[in-house]
Design a protein around this motif. Structure first.
Motif, PDB file in Angstrom:
ATOM      1  N   ASP A   1       0.832  -1.206   0.000  1.00 38.43           N
ATOM      2  CA  ASP A   1       0.000   0.000   0.000  1.00 38.43           C
ATOM      3  C   ASP A   1       0.867   1.256   0.000  1.00 38.43           C
ATOM      4  OD1 ASP A   1      -2.449  -1.136  -0.184  1.00 38.43           O
ATOM      5  OD2 ASP A   1      -2.873  -1.123   1.958  1.00 38.43           O
ATOM      6  N   MET A   2       1.902   1.247   0.842  1.00 37.21           N
ATOM      7  CA  MET A   2       2.786   2.404   0.944  1.00 37.21           C
ATOM      8  C   MET A   2       3.595   2.591  -0.344  1.00 37.21           C
ATOM      9  SD  MET A   2       5.773   3.012   3.790  1.00 37.21           S
ATOM     10  CE  MET A   2       4.629   2.476   5.072  1.00 37.21           C
ATOM     11  N   ILE A   3       3.986   1.476  -0.969  1.00 36.92           N
ATOM     12  CA  ILE A   3       4.821   1.551  -2.168  1.00 36.92           C
ATOM     13  C   ILE A   3       4.005   1.901  -3.399  1.00 36.92           C
ATOM     14  CG2 ILE A   3       6.321   0.213  -3.708  1.00 36.92           C
ATOM     15  CD1 ILE A   3       7.151  -1.441  -1.236  1.00 36.92           C
ATOM     16  N   LEU A   4       2.831   1.282  -3.528  1.00 36.96           N
ATOM     17  CA  LEU A   4       2.055   1.426  -4.760  1.00 36.96           C
ATOM     18  C   LEU A   4       1.047   2.570  -4.736  1.00 36.96           C
ATOM     19  CD1 LEU A   4       1.262  -2.335  -5.516  1.00 36.96           C
ATOM     20  CD2 LEU A   4       3.162  -0.969  -6.358  1.00 36.96           C
ATOM     21  N   SER A   5       0.516   2.902  -3.553  1.00 33.11           N
ATOM     22  CA  SER A   5      -0.583   3.869  -3.490  1.00 33.11           C
ATOM     23  C   SER A   5      -0.265   5.232  -4.114  1.00 33.11           C
ATOM     24  CB  SER A   5      -1.037   4.047  -2.037  1.00 33.11           C
ATOM     25  OG  SER A   5      -1.688   2.885  -1.590  1.00 33.11           O
ATOM     26  N   PRO A   6       0.930   5.838  -3.818  1.00 36.17           N
ATOM     27  CA  PRO A   6       1.199   7.152  -4.436  1.00 36.17           C
ATOM     28  C   PRO A   6       1.174   7.107  -5.966  1.00 36.17           C
ATOM     29  CG  PRO A   6       2.755   6.700  -2.657  1.00 36.17           C
ATOM     30  CD  PRO A   6       2.014   5.431  -2.908  1.00 36.17           C
ATOM     31  N   THR A   7       1.786   6.072  -6.548  1.00 39.66           N
ATOM     32  CA  THR A   7       1.800   5.954  -8.007  1.00 39.66           C
ATOM     33  C   THR A   7       0.398   5.678  -8.538  1.00 39.66           C
ATOM     34  OG1 THR A   7       4.044   5.038  -7.876  1.00 39.66           O
ATOM     35  CG2 THR A   7       2.867   4.765  -9.963  1.00 39.66           C
ATOM     36  N   LEU A   8      -0.334   4.809  -7.852  1.00 40.91           N
ATOM     37  CA  LEU A   8      -1.703   4.501  -8.273  1.00 40.91           C
ATOM     38  C   LEU A   8      -2.577   5.750  -8.232  1.00 40.91           C
ATOM     39  CD1 LEU A   8      -2.392   1.028  -6.627  1.00 40.91           C
ATOM     40  CD2 LEU A   8      -2.655   1.572  -9.041  1.00 40.91           C
ATOM     41  N   SER A   9      -2.421   6.569  -7.197  1.00 36.98           N
ATOM     42  CA  SER A   9      -3.228   7.789  -7.071  1.00 36.98           C
ATOM     43  C   SER A   9      -2.989   8.723  -8.256  1.00 36.98           C
ATOM     44  CB  SER A   9      -2.895   8.514  -5.764  1.00 36.98           C
ATOM     45  OG  SER A   9      -3.166   7.691  -4.664  1.00 36.98           O
ATOM     46  N   LEU A  10      -1.707   8.915  -8.596  1.00 32.73           N
ATOM     47  CA  LEU A  10      -1.370   9.794  -9.712  1.00 32.73           C
ATOM     48  C   LEU A  10      -1.931   9.255 -11.019  1.00 32.73           C
ATOM     49  CD1 LEU A  10       0.156  12.222 -10.864  1.00 32.73           C
ATOM     50  CD2 LEU A  10       2.204  10.795 -10.982  1.00 32.73           C
TER      51      LEU A  10
END
Length: 513
Positions: free
Chosen positions: A371-380
């Motif tokens: 979640d911490m690794i993927l969430s920022p990229t997924l949000s963008l």
């Protein structure tokens, strides 16, 4: 004394309705809590639809899930995705403890929502995050809620520990092939049939990855709506002593500090083996036989370990695949051009053992912190995708249809879990939905062809699904899982590797000499 009159800024009235959603959660699956769950949904649906100026965006509801972490709260995550896509402007929640009991996650989430222009209202505490003092109040209340959750957790741990010691506790979650009733495991007929298929194939010496592929070809769905079988999942099921009616308790444990994350028990805390704790579904002789065959495959893998990473390691200088060589009775991976004197590539030399250790470390971190690794990229990417979707009527139509299918599948699964739908009807309807989903997915793939943002978003979601399908942290190296996640390895030095994932992300890992 001069008198001051405040002249409020002019705010033109908008005819556009505010998009309002509600988030509901109950902590357990007990009957009273489920009644509370349904009551919350009904209350918020009526409350929002009857409020002037508001438009119901959606009701998001998680049931039977812990509040100490945002993990496994699928509806909560779906709500955050809709907020990032601009579908929600206000969220109503009964209380801070319903939203989260982990202060850090709560504050980070509300800050992100505030940056997106989304207001969160906590009814019991009278907190509105649009107000200046909202975050200060929120922090104090979340700390109190977190302390309460920690205290409850400690009491539960003490109770469970005592039951482990006297042999009356076996599990909180039923192993595959069983269901849990009144604290006892009982065979689950439809899953027992699938276990028998696995056992029969394993007894013939067929590997776990091939068994997983066979189950996927048959269209047999894994438990809890997961999309596909993995070799690691099959291995986990077939090596579980619960198949023969015994229970090894406390294979994993949760540290007493937040965030609560399970870790493998490697001697840090006691384990308890309870013989004949329930009715088995596999004979001990057959179970022992498939364990021996699995061990033989592991030994065979170790004997051929020098070819494990063939065509998987790229030289960072010339781009050639690394080759395995022997030097002083030790095996290493090196650039063939440098060995043959054809280039001046870096003198990188990697041992097989170090690569495996680095790969396991990388996959473990990815599983534990995805979640911490993927969430920022997924949000963008979701923001980009939402903008592109608005300008593509066909894509919008397909996404809407897929979202509707997923909602139907989710509802179908829940009705089946509660016993409202028979197994045969459930399989028939699931197959029909899966067939329709595949057709729409193929059409969507054609529609997004050429859009790197959308293609990358799909690959990241596929990575999330793969990680979600894993039964636990990958403690042992599985080349099938590795190939599913990693496109190639690019060494930086003798002690540092870059793993380029198939979704496009690159993760660095330090090896040990």
């Amino acid at each position: 004394m001069a008198q001051v009159q405040i002249i409020q800024p002019y705010q033109p009235q908008s005819e556009e309705l505010e998009k309002v959603a509600a988030y509901c959660r109950v902590s357990t699956d007990s009957k009273d809590q489920l009644n509370s769950y349904r009551t919350q949904i009904g209350y918020y649906t009526n409350f929002i639809t009857q409020h002037p100026g508001w438009e119901l965006a959606d009701i998001y509801a998680d049931e039977g899930i812990t509040g100490t972490s945002l993990e496994k709260r699928d509806e909560f995550k779906r709500m955050l995705q809709d907020c990032r896509a601009g579908k929600i402007q206000r969220i109503l929640v009964k209380s801070v403890s319903r939203f989260a009991r982990n202060t850090l996650e709560l504050i980070e989430t509300t800050r992100e929502l505030k940056s997106l222009g989304v207001v969160v209202v906590f009814e019991e505490q009278g907190i509105d995050t649009a107000q200046m003092l909202g975050e200060m109040q929120l922090t104090l209340l979340a700390m109190a809620a977190q302390e309460e959750s920690t205290s409850i957790s400690k009491n539960m741990r003490w109770s469970i520990q005592k039951r482990m010691e006297n042999g009356t506790f076996t599990t909180c979650y039923p192993a595959y092939g069983f269901f849990l009733e009144n604290g006892k495991l009982h065979p689950k007929e439809e899953e027992v049939a699938i276990v028998q298929i696995m056992v029969s194939l394993a007894a013939q010496g067929i590997g776990h990855n091939r068994i997983a592929g066979y189950l996927n070809e048959l269209g047999i769905p894994p438990r809890n709506g997961k999309r596909k079988w993995l070799g690691t999942t099959v291995s986990y099921i077939l090596s579980n002593e619960k198949l023969i009616g015994d229970s090894l308790v406390q294979k994993e444990f949760t540290p007493t500090v937040l965030p609560f994350r399970k870790i493998k028990n490697q001697g840090q805390v006691p384990q308890y083996y309870v013989a004949d704790s329930h009715q088995g579904i596999v004979t001990p002789e057959l179970f022992e036989n498939i364990q021996k065959l699995a061990e033989q495959r592991r030994v065979s893998y170790q004997n051929h370990v020098d070819h494990l990473f063939t065509h998987r390691i790229l030289c960072p200088d010339c781009g050639k695949h690394f080759r395995h060589i022997e030097s002083n009775k030790q095996g290493y991976w090196v650039c063939p051009n440098r060995v043959n004197g054809l280039s001046d590539c870096s003198a990188v030399r990697l041992s097989e053992k170090n690569i495996v250790q680095a790969a396991l470390s990388m996959m473990g971190k990815l599983y534990s912190h995805h979640d911490m690794i993927l969430s920022p990229t997924l949000s963008l990417l979701e923001e980009i995708a939402a903008r592109q979707e608005q300008g593509n009527a066909k894509l919008y139509e397909l996404n809407t249809a897929l979202a509707d299918l997923n909602e139907k599948a989710h509802t179908l699964q829940r009705l089946h879990n509660k016993g409202f739908i028979e197994d045969a009807d459930f399989r028939e309807q699931s197959d029909a939905l899966a067939s329709r989903r595949k057709k729409l997915t193929d059409q969507r793939s054609q529609a997004i062809h050429g859009s790197k943002a959308l293609e990358t978003l799909d690959r990241l979601r596929e990575l999330q699904n793969t990680l979600a399908a894993l039964p636990e942290i990958p403690w042992e190296f599985d080349i099938g899982l590795f190939d599913h996640l990693v496109e190639k390895i690019i060494p930086i030095s003798n002690t540092e590797l870059t793993f380029k994932l198939k979704c496009g992300l690159e993760l660095k890992e330090v090896t040990h000499q």
